[in-house]
Design a protein around this motif. Structure first.
Motif, short mmCIF file in Angstrom:
data_model
loop_
_atom_site.label_atom_id
_atom_site.label_comp_id
_atom_site.label_asym_id
_atom_site.label_seq_id
_atom_site.Cartn_x
_atom_site.Cartn_y
_atom_site.Cartn_z
N ALA A 297 -4.68 -4.30 -6.82
CA ALA A 297 -5.37 -3.11 -6.16
C ALA A 297 -5.79 -2.03 -7.05
O ALA A 297 -5.52 -2.21 -8.41
CB ALA A 297 -4.66 -2.60 -4.90
N VAL A 298 -6.48 -1.47 -6.44
CA VAL A 298 -6.94 -0.13 -7.39
C VAL A 298 -5.51 0.51 -7.78
O VAL A 298 -4.60 0.79 -7.10
CB VAL A 298 -7.91 0.81 -6.55
N VAL A 299 -5.57 0.95 -9.10
CA VAL A 299 -4.37 1.62 -9.76
C VAL A 299 -3.97 2.58 -9.20
O VAL A 299 -4.66 3.83 -8.42
CB VAL A 299 -4.77 2.13 -10.94
N ASN A 300 -2.51 2.54 -8.56
CA ASN A 300 -2.02 3.71 -7.81
C ASN A 300 -1.95 3.80 -6.48
O ASN A 300 -1.75 4.56 -5.96
CB ASN A 300 -2.01 5.34 -8.53
N CYS A 301 -2.84 2.79 -5.96
CA CYS A 301 -3.13 2.39 -4.53
C CYS A 301 -3.27 3.84 -3.79
O CYS A 301 -2.47 4.47 -2.81
CB CYS A 301 -1.72 1.73 -3.99
N PRO A 302 -4.44 4.44 -4.00
CA PRO A 302 -4.66 5.85 -3.44
C PRO A 302 -5.19 5.65 -2.00
O PRO A 302 -5.19 6.69 -1.44
CB PRO A 302 -5.71 6.14 -4.40
N GLY A 303 -5.46 4.44 -1.50
CA GLY A 303 -5.96 4.40 -0.16
C GLY A 303 -7.34 4.40 -0.05
O GLY A 303 -7.89 4.00 0.92
N LEU A 313 -19.57 9.79 0.87
CA LEU A 313 -19.41 8.33 0.81
C LEU A 313 -17.96 7.94 0.27
O LEU A 313 -17.69 8.28 -0.78
CB LEU A 313 -20.54 7.94 -0.19
N LEU A 314 -17.31 7.28 1.02
CA LEU A 314 -16.11 6.64 0.80
C LEU A 314 -15.89 5.34 0.92
O LEU A 314 -16.68 4.61 1.41
CB LEU A 314 -15.10 7.42 1.98
N CYS A 315 -14.82 4.80 0.39
CA CYS A 315 -14.51 3.46 0.35
C CYS A 315 -12.77 3.25 0.48
O CYS A 315 -12.38 3.99 -0.11
CB CYS A 315 -15.18 2.52 -0.57
N GLY A 316 -12.63 2.17 1.22
CA GLY A 316 -11.27 1.93 1.22
C GLY A 316 -11.08 0.71 1.93
O GLY A 316 -11.87 -0.24 1.78
N GLY A 317 -9.71 0.32 2.15
CA GLY A 317 -9.33 -1.16 2.69
C GLY A 317 -7.93 -1.36 1.79
O GLY A 317 -7.57 -0.81 1.21
N ASP A 318 -7.67 -2.82 1.93
CA ASP A 318 -6.54 -3.28 1.35
C ASP A 318 -6.83 -3.21 -0.09
O ASP A 318 -5.81 -3.42 -0.96
CB ASP A 318 -6.14 -4.49 1.83
N GLY A 319 -8.06 -3.16 -0.69
CA GLY A 319 -8.04 -3.25 -2.12
C GLY A 319 -7.67 -2.03 -2.70
O GLY A 319 -7.74 -1.88 -4.01
N PHE A 320 -7.35 -0.95 -1.90
CA PHE A 320 -6.86 0.27 -2.34
C PHE A 320 -5.61 0.59 -2.13
O PHE A 320 -5.03 1.63 -2.22
CB PHE A 320 -7.80 1.29 -1.65
N THR A 321 -4.89 -0.45 -1.59
CA THR A 321 -3.40 -0.30 -0.96
C THR A 321 -2.58 -1.59 -1.25
O THR A 321 -2.50 -2.17 -2.44
CB THR A 321 -3.11 0.25 0.51
N HIS A 322 -2.60 -2.69 -0.26
CA HIS A 322 -1.90 -3.74 -0.13
C HIS A 322 -2.40 -4.59 1.23
O HIS A 322 -2.67 -4.10 2.09
CB HIS A 322 -0.45 -3.85 -0.34
N SER A 323 -2.25 -5.85 1.03
CA SER A 323 -3.09 -6.78 2.28
C SER A 323 -1.71 -7.04 3.18
O SER A 323 -1.40 -7.99 3.27
CB SER A 323 -3.65 -8.10 1.62
N ASN A 324 -2.02 -5.93 4.31
CA ASN A 324 -1.11 -6.33 5.46
C ASN A 324 -1.49 -5.22 6.26
O ASN A 324 -2.32 -4.18 5.99
CB ASN A 324 0.29 -6.57 5.28
N PHE A 325 -0.99 -5.33 7.54
CA PHE A 325 -1.30 -4.13 8.51
C PHE A 325 -1.01 -3.01 7.99
O PHE A 325 -1.71 -1.81 8.26
CB PHE A 325 -0.38 -4.45 9.77
N ASP A 326 0.45 -2.54 7.36
CA ASP A 326 0.44 -1.26 7.03
C ASP A 326 -0.14 -0.86 5.70
O ASP A 326 -0.38 0.51 5.68
CB ASP A 326 2.12 -1.28 6.52
N GLY A 327 -0.58 -1.83 4.83
CA GLY A 327 -1.55 -1.47 3.78
C GLY A 327 -3.05 -0.79 4.45
O GLY A 327 -3.37 0.14 3.85
#
Length: 343
Positions: A297-303, A313-327
């Motif tokens: 994921a993006v370093v430090n998982c900023p969300g 203009l924002l971007c997010g998703g599991d690429g900024f955290t981790h791949s599951n519901f909670d991410g």
């Protein structure tokens, strides 16, 4: 009324739409969701048999695993979904499952995409499918968003929840608006690849196995098999069963550029070895997940990441955290905070 575009009708996108409508002052904004697919879900995809729409199979996420930390942190989300019957505890036997102490698994009786559909419906957002975004341009303080077919439209803010490599593939002014350091961070994000096969059977077909799902370690191709209706606790004499097969990551990576038809035949050959004598399905769907799960994921998982402030203009998703519901939930919550601070 300002217009906010969410690109991607997967879990993060649907949660964003839901949370935005609940935020203070957000009722003054019109929330619009675009997705390139023909329906909601993203990687939380539920497919239907072409012969019987009640015969379904989850070709993406299989169940929701909740750790004690997130069971507490995201309690309101889980309580609501359990109360409404969207989630229920996984009670069917899963062979080879390794459980972390204190964790709990949930299934979705109406298919994993029912979570995404629930949040989209709750949001009241206007949702458009088969809207494939190709370019994002800056036009006099607004965003002009172009798609593969149809006229460009203007928005006051954009939230990108598509996989990170797809963000980097977008054309237009966004190419120069992403800073060098942001681009390096985004380019470092990586995903695993895999295939999923859905086999749909006629009413009355018997699949005589003692488990609802099993993890496979002895095969180079197949990693997971599920009798999907049995896994979700929805066996019915009026609806035929379905089987889901997930490949291993090495197999998915090796064949990511192969023709789906040839990959489907390979998977079926391995399935026949593992489950000899399976009945002939009424139909089969082969799904390629080029971006299956985040491996880096993006370093430090900023969300989330803010690419531009005015207009936002924002971007997010599991690429900024981790791949599951909670991410995805964590990402949606961080996106909501950024929107409320900047809109």
């Amino acid at each position: 009324m300002s217009r906010v575009l969410i690109v991607g009708a997967g879990l993060t996108g649907s949660l964003c739409a839901h949370l935005l409508k609940r935020g203070p002052g957000m009722t003054a904004h019109q929330v619009v969701v675009w997705d390139k697919a023909r329906g909601a879900g993203g990687r939380m995809a539920t497919s239907r048999s072409p012969h019987n729409p009640r015969c379904t199979a989850d070709l993406g996420a299989q169940y929701i695993t909740v750790t004690p930390e997130y069971a507490d942190k995201h309690k309101s989300f889980y309580d609501e979904m359990l109360a409404q019957g969207i989630l229920k505890p996984l009670t069917a036997p899963v062979k080879g499952m390794v459980m972390k102490e204190g964790s709990e698994n949930f299934v979705t009786p109406k298919g994993i995409s029912s979570i995404v559909k629930h949040y989209l419906q709750q949001s009241g957002a206007t949702v458009f499918y088969e809207h494939h975004v190709t370019q994002i341009n800056l036009r006099e303080g607004k965003w002009e968003v172009c798609r593969k077919s149809g006229s460009p439209e203007e928005f006051d803010a954009i939230i990108l929840t598509i996989p990170v490599p797809q963000i980097l593939q977008l054309g237009g002014d966004i190419v120069n608006l992403i800073s060098t350091s942001q681009r390096h961070q985004l380019e470092a994000v990586s995903y695993s690849s895999r295939y999923a096969l859905g086999l749909f059977y006629e009413v009355g077909t018997e699949l005589d196995v003692p488990w609802a799902a099993q993890y496979v370690t002895s095969d180079p191709c197949i990693r997971f098999i599920s009798i999907d209706n049995k896994k979700r606790g929805i066996e019915s004499s009026e609806v035929g069963p379905s089987i889901v097969v997930h490949t291993s990551v090495p197999f998915g990576t090796e064949h990511v550029e192969s023709e789906k038809e040839s990959v489907q035949q390979l998977i079926l050959q391995h399935l026949e070895t593992l489950m000899p004598g399976l009945p002939t399905p009424a139909s089969i769907k082969c799904q390629k997940w080029r971006y299956s799960q985040v491996t880096q994921a993006v370093v430090n998982c900023p969300g989330q990441m803010t690419l531009h402030t005015k207009p936002l203009l924002l971007c997010g998703g599991d690429g900024f955290t981790h791949s599951n519901f909670d991410g995805c939930t964590e990402s949606a919550l961080r996106i909501k905070e950024a929107l409320e601070a900047n809109l």
